[in-house]
Design a protein around this motif. Structure first.
Motif, short mmCIF file in Angstrom:
data_model
loop_
_atom_site.label_atom_id
_atom_site.label_comp_id
_atom_site.label_asym_id
_atom_site.label_seq_id
_atom_site.Cartn_x
_atom_site.Cartn_y
_atom_site.Cartn_z
N TYR A 25 -43.19 32.85 -19.39
CA TYR A 25 -44.27 33.58 -20.05
C TYR A 25 -44.45 34.92 -19.36
O TYR A 25 -44.77 34.97 -18.17
CB TYR A 25 -45.55 32.76 -19.98
CG TYR A 25 -46.75 33.48 -20.50
CD1 TYR A 25 -46.94 33.65 -21.85
CD2 TYR A 25 -47.70 34.00 -19.63
CE1 TYR A 25 -48.04 34.31 -22.34
CE2 TYR A 25 -48.81 34.67 -20.11
CZ TYR A 25 -48.97 34.82 -21.46
OH TYR A 25 -50.05 35.48 -21.93
N LYS A 26 -44.20 36.04 -20.07
CA LYS A 26 -44.33 37.36 -19.47
C LYS A 26 -44.98 38.39 -20.39
O LYS A 26 -44.92 39.56 -20.12
CB LYS A 26 -42.95 37.89 -19.07
CG LYS A 26 -42.36 37.20 -17.89
CD LYS A 26 -41.14 37.92 -17.41
CE LYS A 26 -40.66 37.23 -16.16
NZ LYS A 26 -39.68 37.97 -15.45
N MET A 27 -45.56 37.97 -21.47
CA MET A 27 -46.16 38.91 -22.41
C MET A 27 -47.45 39.43 -21.80
O MET A 27 -48.47 38.74 -21.81
CB MET A 27 -46.40 38.23 -23.75
CG MET A 27 -46.72 39.17 -24.85
SD MET A 27 -45.29 40.16 -25.18
CE MET A 27 -45.86 41.10 -26.52
N GLY A 30 -49.02 44.85 -25.19
CA GLY A 30 -48.21 45.30 -26.31
C GLY A 30 -49.10 45.62 -27.48
O GLY A 30 -50.31 45.52 -27.41
N ASN A 32 -50.62 45.12 -31.33
CA ASN A 32 -51.23 43.94 -31.94
C ASN A 32 -50.20 43.03 -32.60
O ASN A 32 -50.31 41.82 -32.51
CB ASN A 32 -52.27 44.37 -32.98
CG ASN A 32 -53.49 44.95 -32.31
OD1 ASN A 32 -53.75 44.67 -31.15
ND2 ASN A 32 -54.23 45.75 -33.05
N GLN A 34 -46.93 42.91 -31.91
CA GLN A 34 -45.81 42.58 -31.04
C GLN A 34 -45.94 41.17 -30.47
O GLN A 34 -44.96 40.44 -30.41
CB GLN A 34 -45.71 43.60 -29.92
CG GLN A 34 -44.51 43.43 -29.04
CD GLN A 34 -44.45 44.49 -27.96
OE1 GLN A 34 -45.39 45.26 -27.79
NE2 GLN A 34 -43.35 44.54 -27.25
N TRP A 35 -47.10 40.78 -30.02
CA TRP A 35 -47.24 39.45 -29.41
C TRP A 35 -47.11 38.35 -30.44
O TRP A 35 -46.65 37.25 -30.13
CB TRP A 35 -48.55 39.33 -28.64
CG TRP A 35 -49.79 39.40 -29.48
CD1 TRP A 35 -50.46 40.51 -29.83
CD2 TRP A 35 -50.46 38.30 -30.08
NE1 TRP A 35 -51.53 40.18 -30.62
CE2 TRP A 35 -51.55 38.82 -30.78
CE3 TRP A 35 -50.26 36.93 -30.09
CZ2 TRP A 35 -52.42 38.02 -31.49
CZ3 TRP A 35 -51.14 36.13 -30.80
CH2 TRP A 35 -52.21 36.68 -31.48
N TYR A 38 -43.44 37.87 -30.86
CA TYR A 38 -42.94 37.25 -29.63
C TYR A 38 -43.16 35.74 -29.64
O TYR A 38 -42.25 34.96 -29.36
CB TYR A 38 -43.63 37.90 -28.43
CG TYR A 38 -43.30 37.27 -27.09
CD1 TYR A 38 -42.07 37.50 -26.49
CD2 TYR A 38 -44.23 36.49 -26.43
CE1 TYR A 38 -41.76 36.94 -25.26
CE2 TYR A 38 -43.93 35.92 -25.20
CZ TYR A 38 -42.69 36.16 -24.62
OH TYR A 38 -42.40 35.60 -23.41
N TYR A 39 -44.38 35.31 -29.98
CA TYR A 39 -44.68 33.88 -29.98
C TYR A 39 -44.02 33.13 -31.13
O TYR A 39 -43.63 31.98 -30.97
CB TYR A 39 -46.19 33.64 -29.98
CG TYR A 39 -46.79 33.93 -28.63
CD1 TYR A 39 -46.39 33.23 -27.52
CD2 TYR A 39 -47.73 34.93 -28.47
CE1 TYR A 39 -46.92 33.49 -26.27
CE2 TYR A 39 -48.27 35.21 -27.24
CZ TYR A 39 -47.86 34.48 -26.14
OH TYR A 39 -48.37 34.75 -24.91
N LYS A 42 -40.47 32.64 -29.96
CA LYS A 42 -40.35 31.59 -28.96
C LYS A 42 -40.56 30.20 -29.56
O LYS A 42 -39.88 29.25 -29.19
CB LYS A 42 -41.33 31.82 -27.81
CG LYS A 42 -40.82 32.86 -26.83
CD LYS A 42 -41.62 32.94 -25.59
CE LYS A 42 -41.13 31.94 -24.60
NZ LYS A 42 -41.77 32.11 -23.28
#
Length: 70
Positions: A25-27, A30, A32, A34-35, A38-39, A42
């Motif tokens: 976990y490194k977010m 960023g 709105n 982008q995360w 990312y999730y 993942k």
């Protein structure tokens, strides 16, 4: 059909255990959107990798339980 939903849930957990070793976990910050991407990426990665690692994770858990009760 019920066993398939259980397998997918176990695949998510197994994939999480495997992927978090390599992509922790490194977010931090960023935009709105982008995360969210990312999730979602993942989660899809958890399921895809977890489908292949679930039998090994399950067998390892059974092995640890048997070993604990000996």
């Amino acid at each position: 059909m019920r066993w398939m939903s259980g397998y997918i849930l176990m695949a998510i957990w197994s994939g999480y255990l495997f992927v978090e070793k390599f992509i922790p976990y490194k977010m931090i910050a960023g935009t709105n959107g982008q995360w969210i991407v990312y999730y979602i990426f993942k989660l899809i990665l958890f399921v895809v990798i977890g489908v292949f690692t679930t039998p090994f994770t399950s067998l390892w858990a059974v092995y640890k339980v048997i070993r604990a009760f000996r």
